[in-house]
Enzyme design. Structure first.
Site, PDB file in Angstrom:
ATOM      1  N   GLN A   1       0.874  -1.191   0.000  1.00 23.56           N
ATOM      2  CA  GLN A   1       0.000   0.000   0.000  1.00 23.56           C
ATOM      3  C   GLN A   1       0.904   1.232   0.000  1.00 23.56           C
ATOM      4  O   GLN A   1       1.491   1.575   1.024  1.00 23.56           O
ATOM      5  CB  GLN A   1      -0.895   0.004   1.248  1.00 23.56           C
TER       6      GLN A   1
ATOM      7  N   ASP B   1     -10.729   7.330   4.435  1.00 22.48           N
ATOM      8  CA  ASP B   1      -9.868   6.343   5.073  1.00 22.48           C
ATOM      9  C   ASP B   1      -8.506   6.923   5.447  1.00 22.48           C
ATOM     10  O   ASP B   1      -7.880   7.614   4.647  1.00 22.48           O
ATOM     11  CB  ASP B   1      -9.659   5.169   4.104  1.00 22.48           C
TER      12      ASP B   1
ATOM     13  N   GLU C   1     -12.153   8.902   9.230  1.00 25.05           N
ATOM     14  CA  GLU C   1     -11.621   7.759   9.968  1.00 25.05           C
ATOM     15  C   GLU C   1     -10.281   8.188  10.548  1.00 25.05           C
ATOM     16  O   GLU C   1      -9.233   8.069   9.928  1.00 25.05           O
ATOM     17  CB  GLU C   1     -11.427   6.530   9.072  1.00 25.05           C
TER      18      GLU C   1
ATOM     19  N   HIS D   1     -14.552  -3.324  11.580  1.00 27.22           N
ATOM     20  CA  HIS D   1     -13.729  -4.371  10.965  1.00 27.22           C
ATOM     21  C   HIS D   1     -12.294  -4.305  11.475  1.00 27.22           C
ATOM     22  O   HIS D   1     -11.513  -5.209  11.239  1.00 27.22           O
ATOM     23  CB  HIS D   1     -13.749  -4.201   9.450  1.00 27.22           C
ATOM     24  N   ASP D   2     -11.945  -3.179  12.127  1.00 26.04           N
ATOM     25  CA  ASP D   2     -10.584  -3.010  12.624  1.00 26.04           C
ATOM     26  C   ASP D   2     -10.477  -3.454  14.079  1.00 26.04           C
ATOM     27  O   ASP D   2     -11.469  -3.753  14.739  1.00 26.04           O
ATOM     28  CB  ASP D   2     -10.145  -1.553  12.478  1.00 26.04           C
TER      29      ASP D   2
ATOM     30  N   ARG E   1      -7.196  -9.422  12.537  1.00 25.77           N
ATOM     31  CA  ARG E   1      -8.496  -8.750  12.374  1.00 25.77           C
ATOM     32  C   ARG E   1      -9.501  -9.645  11.644  1.00 25.77           C
ATOM     33  O   ARG E   1     -10.704  -9.461  11.772  1.00 25.77           O
ATOM     34  CB  ARG E   1      -8.330  -7.418  11.631  1.00 25.77           C
TER      35      ARG E   1
END
Ligand code: GLC
Ligand code: GLC
Length: 621
Positions: free
Chosen positions: A252, A284, A326, A390-391, A504
């Site tokens: 990423q 994000d 976020e 989800h984190d 996760r």
């Protein structure tokens, strides 16, 4: 510098020259000066800044011309009612498309279920094209315009968004704008040194600059790689000596917002996503988009300017869209992102973390303090309140707040990690550590709500704890968020091999079909969780006072009991596994007989009040 003459020149070209229509012109006149101001404050020193700004204005006119008519109608509706997201009717849900419903068509088939549940906002996890097999659950994007083939097509997505809209459900998708996947066409060309993409990322020929930056930045995913940079590799997979910035995983790559062309390119991607029918953009990893040597490279002033510039872009060319930030950072910084000009919505990681904290300690004193001093937000903005996402769950409370209550932040986080990983004596939690860093002592927690709150362990109070945790998210205001599966008490699923290197995934399990079936039987375990959560959702829909964000404090004079008011309603929550008493004089300003709206029970408070273990009451007197 006054931007007025520049705005005038660009207006003459774009508005007068192309005649984009009265709505665009009105919005341009209202918001473009602010966009120009932010843009030129950040980029004004560069020789190409005016050309870039002009090109940006042109992009806006083009995107507006292409925006579907149905969305233009929504734009007008939202402009007429700009605080729609403050309504008590807003109840959110989130899910991975593949895990919860198979594909986009599968989600379409669940619209009836979501409607029955009372959902009005749906966050679907990233669903655009990604590299395989590693893509951070979709957060490494190789195309912002193509849907992942196994989920469907872009047309399917547009159709789903329209159906959701029809059902009164606003679609939320991520704008993953801090980084792209390493196989995004921009990235592929950047590594080969092809202009202009060679200026899209942070690539350095050796370790000099990486070392200098790393002296002051945090490690985000230390399990994946130390520091912020990763080596670039040649065709044979050998490091070629160069280094690239990758805050998250090595695949990423962080975009170089220092280059205005990157900002402009991402603005076009954002408007393309908006044109698919997205109403809420989850911004994000916002904190990381601006880098500056000698700083932590998080939440720098330019981040806010660029967010306000993105916001102005939407006001002009896609006004139905609102942003959700976020920012899982220090509470002072979390709120710095939330304003009508920046992100109208923001995750509330503090309330999330402190709900868990209160349940582990049985004393919700930090949570009460947060509600008192950190809950208020500017007019026209709202929290997104959640129990879990989800984190991972990280302990993002402020050490200085904790110190005031005699709590040492470092030790307390260690305790919480031991508690939720089940390593502490007496713990009912079945969590899994995430990114445990022996060097810094840092650790976060993975796990579903049910597993973390004792259902997996068979603890007698698990159900009441789940009800209480969701009650806090549903009753304090904001937009509450249900992680789909939680409403039927879904447990951790460690069976997926992906879990091995990223825990996760333990709490991102596949749709629990058996539990959804069981939920139809009110006495079953799933059915009881379902009842508890749906009765909270129903209450939100029935009581306008539960919308918005205004909240009053209420001291129950018992350390185990959290109290707060929403208009005339009084919420009381017992965080302890033992019954708690509240003295009668605490209620002196209220009626002697009240009704608990969750059970319909009449409650006499004249003699004081006993709360059962983990009891949650919503009193109306
Ligand atoms: C956000 C996402 C998280 C992802 C990260 C990198 O924090 O919530 O899942 O790993 O961004 O995109
Ligand atoms: C992701 C990670 C979280 C990290 C955050 C930074 O959400 O899961 O632990 O702190 O990114 O934004």
């Amino acid at each position: 510098m006054s931007v007025a003459p520049i705005v005038e020149l660009i207006r003459a070209d774009i508005v007068a020259g192309r005649d984009p229509g009265p709505d665009f012109t009105r919005r341009f006149d209202e918001h473009f000066p602010r966009l120009a101001e932010e843009f030129l404050t950040v980029y004004g020193d560069r020789p190409d800044s005016l050309l870039q700004l002009r090109a940006l204005a042109e992009d806006l006119a083009t995107c507006w011309a292409e925006r579907p008519q149905a969305l233009k109608e929504l734009d007008s509706q939202r402009e007429a009612q700009p605080d729609w997201f403050l309504s008590h009717d807003m109840v959110g849900a989130m899910a991975y498309v593949d895990r919860w419903a198979g594909d986009l068509q599968g989600v379409r088939e669940q619209i009836g279920y979501l409607k029955d549940l009372g959902i009005t906002y749906l966050h679907l996890m990233p669903l655009f094209a990604v590299p395989e097999p590693e893509n951070d659950g979709g957060y490494a994007i190789s195309s912002y315009r193509d849907v992942r083939p196994d989920l469907g097509t872009t047309d399917d997505l547009t159709a789903l968004a329209a159906d959701l809209r029809e059902a009164g459900i606003s679609l939320c998708l991520d704008l993953v704008f801090n980084h792209t996947a390493n196989n995004h066409p921009w990235a592929q060309q950047a590594v080969r040194g092809i202009s202009p993409y060679d200026q899209y990322y942070w690539i350095f020929p050796d370790r000099t600059m990486p070392d200098a930056y790393e002296a002051t930045v945090r490690e985000i995913f230390p399990d994946n790689h130390p520091g912020a940079f990763v080596p670039l590799k040649d065709a044979s997979g050998e490091p070629d000596g160069r280094w690239i910035w990758a805050t998250f995983h090595d695949y990423q790559w962080d975009l170089r917002y220092e280059n205005p062309e990157v900002f402009r390119a991402m603005a076009r991607e954002m408007l393309a996503i908006a044109a698919m029918g997205v109403e809420v953009m989850r911004m994000d990893a916002v904190a990381f988009i601006w880098k500056q040597l000698g700083t932590p490279c998080e939440s720098l002033p330019q981040v806010h300017r660029l967010l306000r510039a993105f916001n102005a872009i939407c006001r002009i060319a896609a006004p139905a869209v609102v942003f959700k930030s976020e920012a899982i950072v220090h509470p002072d910084e979390v709120v710095s992102y939330i304003s009508p000009e920046e992100c109208q919505l923001g995750y509330n990681p503090l309330q999330m973390a402190l709900t868990w904290e209160g349940l582990a300690t049985t004393r919700p004193t930090l949570l009460a303090q947060a509600l008192e001093r950190r809950h208020a937000l500017p007019a026209g903005t709202n929290w997104v309140d959640y129990v879990r996402s989800h984190d991972d769950i990280g302990w993002t409370f402020a050490d200085e707040d904790a110190a005031e209550l005699g709590i040492n932040g470092y030790d307390h986080r260690r305790f919480l990690n031991r508690w939720y990983t089940g390593r502490h004596e007496g713990s009912w939690a079945r969590g899994v550590p995430f990114q445990e860093n022996p060097r810094t002592g840092d650790c976060r927690i993975s796990g579903t709500t049910a597993s973390l709150l004792g259902l997996e362990q068979g603890d007698e109070h698990a159900l009441a704890r789940i009800r209480l945790a969701y009650g806090i998210a549903m009753l304090t205001g904001g937009i509450p968020l249900v992680y789909l599966g939680d409403e039927v008490g879904q447990l951790n699923d460690p069976s997926d091999p992906a879990v091995a290197h990223d825990t996760r995934w333990v709490h991102r399990p596949r749709r629990p079909a058996d539990r959804y079936l069981e939920a139809g039987y009110p006495t079953s375990e799933a059915g009881q969780v379902f009842q508890a959560i749906t009765s909270l959702i129903d209450l939100r829909h029935e009581h306008a006072e539960l919308g918005g964000n205004e909240l009053g404090t209420f001291d129950a004079h018992n350390d185990h009991v959290l109290g707060f008011t929403r208009g005339p309603l009084l919420v009381l929550a017992n965080f302890a596994p033992r019954a708690q008493h509240i003295a009668s004089d605490v209620f002196s300003a209220r009626a002697a007989t009240e009704t608990d709206l969750l059970t319909g029970r009449e409650v006499e408070v004249g003699e004081g009040l006993w709360l059962n273990p983990y009891d949650l009451l919503v009193l109306n007197g």
